[in-house]
Design a protein around this motif. Sequence first.
Motif, PDB file in Angstrom:
ATOM      1  N   ILE A 100       0.837  -1.199   0.000  1.00 16.22           N
ATOM      2  CA  ILE A 100       0.000   0.000   0.000  1.00 16.22           C
ATOM      3  C   ILE A 100       0.871   1.248   0.000  1.00 16.22           C
ATOM      4  O   ILE A 100       0.607   2.217  -0.727  1.00 16.22           O
ATOM      5  N   GLU A 101       1.925   1.233   0.811  1.00 12.95           N
ATOM      6  CA  GLU A 101       2.818   2.393   0.849  1.00 12.95           C
ATOM      7  C   GLU A 101       3.467   2.621  -0.511  1.00 12.95           C
ATOM      8  O   GLU A 101       3.610   3.762  -0.971  1.00 12.95           O
ATOM      9  N   LEU A 102       3.860   1.536  -1.181  1.00 12.08           N
ATOM     10  CA  LEU A 102       4.456   1.676  -2.508  1.00 12.08           C
ATOM     11  C   LEU A 102       3.437   2.192  -3.518  1.00 12.08           C
ATOM     12  O   LEU A 102       3.771   2.992  -4.403  1.00 12.08           O
ATOM     13  N   GLN A 103       2.185   1.748  -3.396  1.00 15.16           N
ATOM     14  CA  GLN A 103       1.148   2.228  -4.304  1.00 15.16           C
ATOM     15  C   GLN A 103       0.896   3.718  -4.110  1.00 15.16           C
ATOM     16  O   GLN A 103       0.660   4.452  -5.081  1.00 15.16           O
ATOM     17  N   ILE A 104       0.962   4.177  -2.879  1.00 19.06           N
ATOM     18  CA  ILE A 104       0.799   5.605  -2.611  1.00 19.06           C
ATOM     19  C   ILE A 104       1.949   6.392  -3.238  1.00 19.06           C
ATOM     20  O   ILE A 104       1.755   7.456  -3.846  1.00 19.06           O
ATOM     21  N   LEU A 105       3.167   5.853  -3.114  1.00 25.97           N
ATOM     22  CA  LEU A 105       4.316   6.510  -3.734  1.00 25.97           C
ATOM     23  C   LEU A 105       4.176   6.516  -5.257  1.00 25.97           C
ATOM     24  O   LEU A 105       4.534   7.506  -5.916  1.00 25.97           O
ATOM     25  N   ALA A 106       3.639   5.408  -5.827  1.00 28.10           N
ATOM     26  CA  ALA A 106       3.439   5.349  -7.271  1.00 28.10           C
ATOM     27  C   ALA A 106       2.446   6.428  -7.726  1.00 28.10           C
ATOM     28  O   ALA A 106       2.614   7.050  -8.781  1.00 28.10           O
ATOM     29  N   ARG A 144       1.598  11.505 -10.546  1.00 25.31           N
ATOM     30  CA  ARG A 144       1.105  12.880 -10.547  1.00 25.31           C
ATOM     31  C   ARG A 144       2.227  13.868 -10.891  1.00 25.31           C
ATOM     32  O   ARG A 144       2.026  14.804 -11.659  1.00 25.31           O
ATOM     33  N   LYS A 145       3.425  13.630 -10.323  1.00 27.99           N
ATOM     34  CA  LYS A 145       4.549  14.511 -10.628  1.00 27.99           C
ATOM     35  C   LYS A 145       4.919  14.436 -12.108  1.00 27.99           C
ATOM     36  O   LYS A 145       5.229  15.460 -12.732  1.00 27.99           O
ATOM     37  N   ALA A 146       4.877  13.205 -12.671  1.00 30.53           N
ATOM     38  CA  ALA A 146       5.190  13.044 -14.092  1.00 30.53           C
ATOM     39  C   ALA A 146       4.158  13.771 -14.950  1.00 30.53           C
ATOM     40  O   ALA A 146       4.493  14.396 -15.961  1.00 30.53           O
ATOM     41  N   GLY A 147       2.871  13.697 -14.556  1.00 31.67           N
ATOM     42  CA  GLY A 147       1.826  14.389 -15.295  1.00 31.67           C
ATOM     43  C   GLY A 147       1.986  15.887 -15.239  1.00 31.67           C
ATOM     44  O   GLY A 147       1.796  16.592 -16.243  1.00 31.67           O
ATOM     45  N   GLU A 148       2.326  16.412 -14.060  1.00 29.95           N
ATOM     46  CA  GLU A 148       2.525  17.852 -13.908  1.00 29.95           C
ATOM     47  C   GLU A 148       3.718  18.322 -14.728  1.00 29.95           C
ATOM     48  O   GLU A 148       3.688  19.399 -15.355  1.00 29.95           O
ATOM     49  N   GLU A 149       4.780  17.501 -14.775  1.00 33.45           N
ATOM     50  CA  GLU A 149       5.965  17.865 -15.547  1.00 33.45           C
ATOM     51  C   GLU A 149       5.657  17.873 -17.041  1.00 33.45           C
ATOM     52  O   GLU A 149       6.067  18.772 -17.774  1.00 33.45           O
TER      53      GLU A 149
END
Length: 254
Positions: A206-212, A217-222
């Motif tokens: 779950i923690e890894l999925q949250i990081l994913a 989102r960061k890739a989309g914003e970039e």
Amino acid sequence: MATGRTHRPATRSRGIPEATVARLPLYLRALTALSERSVPTVSSEELAAAAGVNSAKLRKDFSYLGSYGTRGVGYDVEYLVYQISRELGLTQDWPVVIVGIGNLGAALANYGGFASRGFRVAALIDADPAMAGKQVAGISVQHSDGLEKIISDNGVSIGVITTPPGVAQQVCDRLVAAGVTSILNFAPTVLTVPDGVDVRKVDLSIELQILAFHEQRKAGEEAAANESAVPAPAGRADVTDQGPDGDVPAVMPA
């Protein structure tokens, strides 16, 4: 030395909110680092920054402990370490059993931070007969057939489950029936427990999925930022296509 079975933390009886309790270990970790550097006092702003919270929230949390600091001086580091450790129940011995000695269970058994934080690995338990008697972190693995007696003999009230998900509930039920009242669950499944039993779940997937999610989102914003930075193609301004008043005629000339 007192055992976990007969001494329980007083946080709930004193009305400390669960959200505050969840932040106390963060403060303790930051304070311990300051203590190791022989820092005598710390301001609320400095400690809040080290713990990753805002200073107003920190001061509110400490007010539940009866600690308000000294204006112009701050908080006494050593006293706060003791006070928070006492509130969390870390000034006494908490025997812990780990059930499921696979890779994760063995890694937890070898974790050196338990003893310094008030926890003692009292037993390692596994259902595989081939594991019985094997040494992990200097402790002999015991078969799960003796789980109830092990818990009783060691006065255990905290159990750690690192089994496969299919057997986690069964292990949980046996721990609770034997007298364990707090469980740290690493198995990727939700456990059902009766009132009076606390469960904390650690799910690495779950923690890894949250990081994913955050990475996506960061890739989309970039990508959006790069797209907006590309200049739009200039429009044509061909005078031959314009009418006498500068408008484009309804019928283009042949």
